[in-house]
Design a protein around this motif. Structure first.
Motif, PDB file in Angstrom:
ATOM      1  N   ILE A   6      32.378 -35.620 -56.912  1.00  0.00           N
ATOM      2  CA  ILE A   6      32.218 -36.430 -55.820  1.00  0.00           C
ATOM      3  C   ILE A   6      30.881 -36.299 -55.125  1.00  0.00           C
ATOM      4  N   ASN A   7      30.324 -37.138 -54.496  1.00  0.00           N
ATOM      5  CA  ASN A   7      29.170 -37.256 -53.761  1.00  0.00           C
ATOM      6  C   ASN A   7      29.117 -38.285 -52.561  1.00  0.00           C
ATOM      7  N   LEU A   8      28.946 -37.590 -51.627  1.00  0.00           N
ATOM      8  CA  LEU A   8      29.132 -38.476 -50.202  1.00  0.00           C
ATOM      9  C   LEU A   8      28.107 -38.052 -49.265  1.00  0.00           C
ATOM     10  N   LEU A   9      27.876 -38.923 -48.433  1.00  0.00           N
ATOM     11  CA  LEU A   9      26.799 -38.588 -47.350  1.00  0.00           C
ATOM     12  C   LEU A   9      27.853 -38.623 -46.129  1.00  0.00           C
ATOM     13  N   VAL A  10      27.592 -37.477 -45.434  1.00  0.00           N
ATOM     14  CA  VAL A  10      28.417 -37.096 -44.099  1.00  0.00           C
ATOM     15  C   VAL A  10      27.440 -36.989 -42.858  1.00  0.00           C
ATOM     16  N   GLN A  11      27.946 -37.389 -41.927  1.00  0.00           N
ATOM     17  CA  GLN A  11      27.041 -37.679 -40.606  1.00  0.00           C
ATOM     18  C   GLN A  11      27.254 -36.326 -39.985  1.00  0.00           C
ATOM     19  N   PRO A  12      26.247 -35.514 -39.550  1.00  0.00           N
ATOM     20  CA  PRO A  12      26.362 -34.086 -38.862  1.00  0.00           C
ATOM     21  C   PRO A  12      26.494 -34.496 -37.444  1.00  0.00           C
ATOM     22  N   PRO A  13      27.150 -33.533 -36.671  1.00  0.00           N
ATOM     23  CA  PRO A  13      27.449 -33.816 -35.304  1.00  0.00           C
ATOM     24  C   PRO A  13      26.103 -34.611 -34.628  1.00  0.00           C
ATOM     25  N   ASP A  14      26.489 -35.627 -33.970  1.00  0.00           N
ATOM     26  CA  ASP A  14      25.280 -36.334 -32.972  1.00  0.00           C
ATOM     27  C   ASP A  14      24.442 -36.810 -34.059  1.00  0.00           C
ATOM     28  N   ASN A  15      24.548 -36.910 -35.426  1.00  0.00           N
ATOM     29  CA  ASN A  15      23.619 -37.365 -36.188  1.00  0.00           C
ATOM     30  C   ASN A  15      22.473 -36.687 -36.080  1.00  0.00           C
ATOM     31  N   TYR A  16      22.334 -35.458 -35.932  1.00  0.00           N
ATOM     32  CA  TYR A  16      21.031 -34.682 -35.790  1.00  0.00           C
ATOM     33  C   TYR A  16      20.498 -34.237 -36.921  1.00  0.00           C
ATOM     34  N   TYR A  17      19.322 -33.963 -37.282  1.00  0.00           N
ATOM     35  CA  TYR A  17      18.984 -33.353 -38.559  1.00  0.00           C
ATOM     36  C   TYR A  17      17.533 -32.624 -38.017  1.00  0.00           C
ATOM     37  N   TRP A  18      17.333 -31.460 -38.544  1.00  0.00           N
ATOM     38  CA  TRP A  18      16.006 -30.609 -38.293  1.00  0.00           C
ATOM     39  C   TRP A  18      15.083 -31.333 -39.504  1.00  0.00           C
ATOM     40  N   SER A  19      13.872 -31.605 -38.980  1.00  0.00           N
ATOM     41  CA  SER A  19      12.808 -32.179 -39.748  1.00  0.00           C
ATOM     42  C   SER A  19      12.707 -31.213 -40.973  1.00  0.00           C
ATOM     43  N   ARG A  20      12.692 -29.779 -40.919  1.00  0.00           N
ATOM     44  CA  ARG A  20      12.546 -29.420 -42.013  1.00  0.00           C
ATOM     45  C   ARG A  20      13.343 -29.618 -43.134  1.00  0.00           C
ATOM     46  N   PHE A  21      14.861 -29.749 -42.819  1.00  0.00           N
ATOM     47  CA  PHE A  21      15.683 -30.244 -43.889  1.00  0.00           C
ATOM     48  C   PHE A  21      15.539 -31.791 -44.093  1.00  0.00           C
ATOM     49  N   THR A  22      15.116 -32.342 -43.405  1.00  0.00           N
ATOM     50  CA  THR A  22      14.995 -33.885 -44.000  1.00  0.00           C
ATOM     51  C   THR A  22      13.677 -33.753 -44.998  1.00  0.00           C
ATOM     52  N   ALA A  23      12.738 -33.043 -44.615  1.00  0.00           N
ATOM     53  CA  ALA A  23      11.410 -32.742 -45.545  1.00  0.00           C
ATOM     54  C   ALA A  23      12.035 -32.197 -46.884  1.00  0.00           C
ATOM     55  N   ILE A  24      13.044 -31.410 -46.986  1.00  0.00           N
ATOM     56  CA  ILE A  24      13.657 -30.659 -48.116  1.00  0.00           C
ATOM     57  C   ILE A  24      14.376 -31.716 -49.031  1.00  0.00           C
ATOM     58  N   HIS A  25      15.428 -32.378 -48.521  1.00  0.00           N
ATOM     59  CA  HIS A  25      16.306 -33.183 -49.193  1.00  0.00           C
ATOM     60  C   HIS A  25      16.294 -34.656 -49.018  1.00  0.00           C
ATOM     61  N   GLY A  26      15.262 -35.092 -48.050  1.00  0.00           N
ATOM     62  CA  GLY A  26      15.053 -36.673 -47.992  1.00  0.00           C
ATOM     63  C   GLY A  26      15.981 -37.106 -47.179  1.00  0.00           C
ATOM     64  N   ILE A  27      17.266 -36.675 -46.527  1.00  0.00           N
ATOM     65  CA  ILE A  27      18.105 -37.610 -45.984  1.00  0.00           C
ATOM     66  C   ILE A  27      17.863 -37.327 -44.316  1.00  0.00           C
ATOM     67  N   SER A  28      17.828 -38.415 -43.554  1.00  0.00           N
ATOM     68  CA  SER A  28      17.818 -38.463 -42.152  1.00  0.00           C
ATOM     69  C   SER A  28      18.756 -39.102 -41.532  1.00  0.00           C
ATOM     70  N   GLY A  29      18.833 -39.300 -40.242  1.00  0.00           N
ATOM     71  CA  GLY A  29      19.914 -39.898 -39.331  1.00  0.00           C
ATOM     72  C   GLY A  29      19.985 -41.381 -39.848  1.00  0.00           C
ATOM     73  N   LYS A  30      18.861 -42.037 -40.082  1.00  0.00           N
ATOM     74  CA  LYS A  30      19.211 -43.050 -40.734  1.00  0.00           C
ATOM     75  C   LYS A  30      20.049 -43.617 -41.798  1.00  0.00           C
ATOM     76  N   ASP A  31      20.021 -42.578 -42.537  1.00  0.00           N
ATOM     77  CA  ASP A  31      20.803 -42.548 -43.947  1.00  0.00           C
ATOM     78  C   ASP A  31      22.483 -42.392 -43.569  1.00  0.00           C
ATOM     79  N   THR A  32      22.709 -41.634 -42.494  1.00  0.00           N
ATOM     80  CA  THR A  32      24.090 -41.320 -42.134  1.00  0.00           C
ATOM     81  C   THR A  32      24.571 -41.806 -41.047  1.00  0.00           C
TER      82      THR A  32
END
Length: 124
Positions: A6-32
């Motif tokens: 199974i492979n799902l995108l899940v929206q984190p609370p408030d659709n918030y991402y630390w920029s460091r994590f976005t840099a690692i896996h390439g997923i940002s708020g616009k994706d979720t």
């Protein structure tokens, strides 16, 4: 042997991402932006975890505590499951592990990382 995935995108609370994590896996708020929250999909992934053997790379340092904190955040029960960490077993990063054992890896893609960890178990 992989029998299901199974492979799902899940929206984190408030659709918030630390920029460091976005840099690692390439997923940002616009994706979720329109993705479901964790509590909305837990019933889909719980069968892969509850009473199962769960393998993750650096699982005790990241994956298992994050799962517990997420379940607590949403008021969901933490399931019983067996935890295994390929980092503790192999003592190097996942990319090195997969390269040595010729396991295909798209590093930091959650499904690919999971397949890499699972495939490694065939070698030990």
């Amino acid at each position: 042997m992989i029998t299901n995935e199974i492979n799902l995108l899940v929206q984190p609370p408030d659709n918030y991402y630390w920029s460091r994590f976005t840099a690692i896996h390439g997923i940002s708020g616009k994706d979720t932006m329109n993705a479901p929250s964790f509590d909305q999909i837990w019933h889909q992934i719980a069968p892969y975890i509850e009473n199962q053997n769960v393998v993750a790379h650096n699982g005790f340092g990241f994956d298992f505590p994050v799962l517990n904190k997420t379940l607590e955040y949403y008021g969901l029960k933490i399931p019983v499951y067996n935890k295994f960490c390929t980092y503790k077993i192999y003592k190097s990063n996942l990319a090195n592990l997969c390269e040595k054992f010729e396991i295909e890896l798209n590093h930091h893609d959650a499904l690919s990382d999971a397949k890499g960890c699972g495939s490694y178990l065939n070698y030990i």
